[in-house]
Design an enzyme around this catalytic site. Structure first.
Site, PDB file in Angstrom:
ATOM      1  N   THR A 111       2.768  -6.016   2.745  1.00  5.31           N
ATOM      2  CA  THR A 111       3.129  -4.881   3.611  1.00  5.31           C
ATOM      3  C   THR A 111       1.987  -3.873   3.741  1.00  5.31           C
ATOM      4  OG1 THR A 111       4.096  -3.673   1.732  1.00  5.31           O
ATOM      5  CG2 THR A 111       5.584  -5.090   3.027  1.00  5.31           C
ATOM      6  N   PHE A 147      -1.587  -0.771  12.247  1.00  4.57           N
ATOM      7  CA  PHE A 147      -2.441  -0.264  11.166  1.00  4.57           C
ATOM      8  C   PHE A 147      -2.892  -1.336  10.174  1.00  4.57           C
ATOM      9  CE2 PHE A 147      -4.367   2.636   8.313  1.00  4.57           C
ATOM     10  CZ  PHE A 147      -4.063   2.188   7.031  1.00  4.57           C
ATOM     11  N   ASN A 148      -1.968  -2.156   9.648  1.00  4.53           N
ATOM     12  CA  ASN A 148      -2.347  -3.092   8.583  1.00  4.53           C
ATOM     13  C   ASN A 148      -3.445  -4.057   9.041  1.00  4.53           C
ATOM     14  OD1 ASN A 148      -0.613  -2.059   6.637  1.00  4.53           O
ATOM     15  ND2 ASN A 148       1.070  -3.432   7.203  1.00  4.53           N
ATOM     16  N   ASN A 151      -2.568   2.774   3.317  1.00  2.85           N
ATOM     17  CA  ASN A 151      -2.000   4.065   3.727  1.00  2.85           C
ATOM     18  C   ASN A 151      -2.742   5.218   3.062  1.00  2.85           C
ATOM     19  OD1 ASN A 151       0.118   3.190   5.404  1.00  2.85           O
ATOM     20  ND2 ASN A 151       1.349   2.661   3.611  1.00  2.85           N
ATOM     21  N   HIS A 209       9.229  -0.453   8.984  1.00  5.42           N
ATOM     22  CA  HIS A 209       8.310  -1.591   9.143  1.00  5.42           C
ATOM     23  C   HIS A 209       8.399  -2.538   7.930  1.00  5.42           C
ATOM     24  CE1 HIS A 209       6.346   0.704  12.379  1.00  5.42           C
ATOM     25  NE2 HIS A 209       6.138   1.706  11.554  1.00  5.42           N
ATOM     26  N   ASP A 210       8.104  -1.992   6.762  1.00  7.17           N
ATOM     27  CA  ASP A 210       7.999  -2.840   5.570  1.00  7.17           C
ATOM     28  C   ASP A 210       9.347  -3.338   5.070  1.00  7.17           C
ATOM     29  OD1 ASP A 210       5.202  -0.880   4.265  1.00  7.17           O
ATOM     30  OD2 ASP A 210       5.309  -2.399   5.826  1.00  7.17           O
ATOM     31  N   ASP A 266       6.663   1.299   2.409  1.00  7.89           N
ATOM     32  CA  ASP A 266       6.540   0.340   1.314  1.00  7.89           C
ATOM     33  C   ASP A 266       7.536   0.697   0.208  1.00  7.89           C
ATOM     34  OD1 ASP A 266       3.771   1.061   2.535  1.00  7.89           O
ATOM     35  OD2 ASP A 266       3.474  -0.977   1.785  1.00  7.89           O
ATOM     36  N   ASP A 279       0.872  -1.196   0.000  1.00  8.55           N
ATOM     37  CA  ASP A 279       0.000   0.000   0.000  1.00  8.55           C
ATOM     38  C   ASP A 279       0.903   1.238   0.000  1.00  8.55           C
ATOM     39  OD1 ASP A 279      -0.941   0.510   3.509  1.00  8.55           O
ATOM     40  OD2 ASP A 279       0.879  -0.393   2.653  1.00  8.55           O
TER      41      ASP A 279
HETATM   42  O1  RIB Z   1       1.871  -0.145  10.885  1.00 12.47           O
HETATM   43  C1  RIB Z   1       2.810   0.029   9.860  1.00 12.47           C
HETATM   44  C2  RIB Z   1       2.287  -0.491   8.572  1.00 12.47           C
HETATM   45  O2  RIB Z   1       1.102   0.215   8.201  1.00 12.47           O
HETATM   46  C3  RIB Z   1       3.264  -0.280   7.410  1.00 12.47           C
HETATM   47  O3  RIB Z   1       3.075  -1.281   6.459  1.00 12.47           O
HETATM   48  C4  RIB Z   1       2.830   1.044   6.848  1.00 12.47           C
HETATM   49  O4  RIB Z   1       3.193   1.199   5.475  1.00 12.47           O
HETATM   50  C5  RIB Z   1       1.336   0.942   6.985  1.00 12.47           C
HETATM   51  O5  RIB Z   1       0.842   0.203   5.877  1.00 12.47           O
HETATM   52 CA    CA Z   2       2.647  -0.629   4.143  1.00 14.36          CA
END
Ligand code: RIB
Ligand code: CA
Length: 310
Positions: free
Chosen positions: A122, A164-165, A37, A235-236, A14, A9
Site C-alpha cells: 500500500t 502517488f504510490n 507518505n 485507498h489502502d 494505511d 507507508d
Molecule cells: O494514492 C493513494 C496512495 O498513496 C495510498 O496508499 C496513500 O496511503 C498513499 O501511499
Molecule cells: Ca499508503
C-alpha cells in the site's frame, strides 16, 4: 491459512487498512515499511503505534527503503500531516522494530509460507522491487501480490497523470509490473475513488470513541476539518479487502507500463496481453458496509457525499 504480509507507508489510510485486517481477524503475519507518505522513521514508527493501539504489537515490523530506487524522496505530508497520522497522537509503540530489513523479511516470509503468502503493498513499491531483485523467485513463491497503485483509466492524484504510490517510485513499479507473479492485482484510483468515509459518517462517530473507530475519528479529522475534503478515501483498506475477497472488484488482465520521468512520470499505461489483474469496477456499497462493520463506524448510504477532490 491465509497469511498476509503488508508492505506499507503508514499514513492515514494505511493505518485504516491495518485496522480493517485486524478487525476481520485476518492472518496478518508481518508488516514491512517503506518511505512514501512520510519519512521512513515515521512510517515505521506509525506502523508500530497502530499495531500497538489495536492490540497487535506482536505482529513484527521490518523497516525498509528510505528512498525510491532512482527518484529523490518526496513525501505526501500535505495530505497525511507532518506525523503521517493526520497530526493525531494515538499512543506509544509497545514493541520495537525487528532486525531484518524489509526486503529480507519479504523473502524470508515468502520462503516460510511457501506458496501461501499474500503480499499487500500500500505504498511505493521500492521494497517489493528490491526483494524481487535479490530473489526473483518470490514472484512465483507467493500466492499473490495485491497492490494499491495506479490510475488506469482516470486522472491521477499527484499529477493529472499519476497516482502517488506509482509516481513516488516509478522505476520500482516498472520492475514489479514486469515480474512473472503467480497472481498480481492492481487496485487503482479507478476504484478507490469510489470508496470513502464521508463527513456525515465521520460526524456520527462519538468524539470519545476508542480503539479502531477512535483512531479513525482522530486520524481523519485533518481531512474533514483542516483540508475541508468531502471524503476520506479508503485507498489502502480496499486493497486489503480485495486481498481477502477478490469478488469485491471486477478484474481485467492487462500489461502495465509505467512512465518513469518527465511530465507524465508515474502514468500507468495498459495494453492487452499482460498478467496484471486491474480492478475496473467495485462493489462500493458492499465494501463500505464491510469496512464500517469491521471498525465499528456507523454506516450510512452517503455515496453522493463522495467527490474525487483529494
Ligand atoms: O494514492 C493513494 C496512495 O498513496 C495510498 O496508499 C496513500 O496511503 C498513499 O501511499
Ligand atoms: Ca499508503
Amino acid at each position: 491459512m491465509n497469511p498476509i504480509l503488508l508492505d506499507c507507508d503508514t499514513g492515514v489510510d494505511d493505518a485504516a487498512a491495518i485496522a480493517y485486517a485486524l478487525g476481520l481477524e485476518a492472518d496478518l503475519v508481518a508488516c514491512t515499511t517503506v518511505a512514501g507518505n512520510i519519512h521512513i522513521d515515521l512510517t515505521t514508527g506509525n506502523t508500530l503505534k497502530v499495531l500497538s493501539l489495536l492490540g497487535a504489537e506482536d505482529v513484527p515490523v521490518f523497516r525498509g527503503a528510505s528512498r525510491p530506487l532512482v527518484q529523490p524522496f518526496q513525501d505526501a505530508s500535505h495530505v497525511h500531516g507532518g506525523n503521517g497520522l493526520g497530526g493525531a497522537e494515538i499512543g506509544e509503540a509497545l514493541a520495537a522494530e525487528s532486525d531484518l530489513t524489509a526486503p529480507e523479511a519479504i523473502i524470508a516470509y515468502a520462503e516460510e509460507f511457501d506458496g501461501e503468502l499474500t503480499l499487500v503493498a500500500t505504498g511505493p513499491l521500492t521494497n517489493i522491487a528490491i526483494a524481487l531483485s535479490l530473489r526473483p523467485g518470490i514472484a512465483q513463491q507467493v500466492r499473490k501480490l495485491v497492490l494499491m497503485g495506479g490510475s488506469f483509466f482516470n486522472p491521477g492524484n499527484v499529477t493529472p497523470y499519476a497516482e502517488f504510490n506509482i509516481w513516488a517510485d516509478p522505476d520500482a513499479a516498472t520492475q514489479v509490473f514486469a515480474a512473472d507473479w503467480n497472481e498480481i492485482l492492481a487496485i487503482g484510483l479507478d476504484v478507490t475513488h469510489q470508496v470513502a468515509i464521508t463527513k456525515k459518517m465521520w460526524e456520527l462517530i462519538p468524539d470519545d470513541a476508542e480503539g479502531a473507530v477512535g483512531m479513525m475519528k482522530a486520524i481523519s479529522e485533518r481531512t474533514f476539518v483542516t483540508r475541508v475534503r468531502s471524503g476520506f478515501f479508503l485507498h489502502d483498506p480496499l486493497a486489503m479487502a480485495v486481498a481477502l475477497d477478490e469478488s469485491l472488484v471486477t478484474l481485467t488482465p492487462y500489461a502495465v507500463d509505467v512512465v518513469v520521468d518527465g511530465e507524465e512520470r508515474g502514468r500507468t499505461v495498459v495494453s492487452d496481453g499482460g498478467n496484471v489483474l486491474v480492478a475496473t469496477a467495485v462493489d462500493a456499497t458492499g465494501f463500505l458496509q464491510r469496512f464500517c462493520a469491521a471498525l465499528g463506524i456507523p454506516y450510512i448510504d452517503d455515496v453522493d457525499g463522495i467527490s474525487a477532490a483529494e
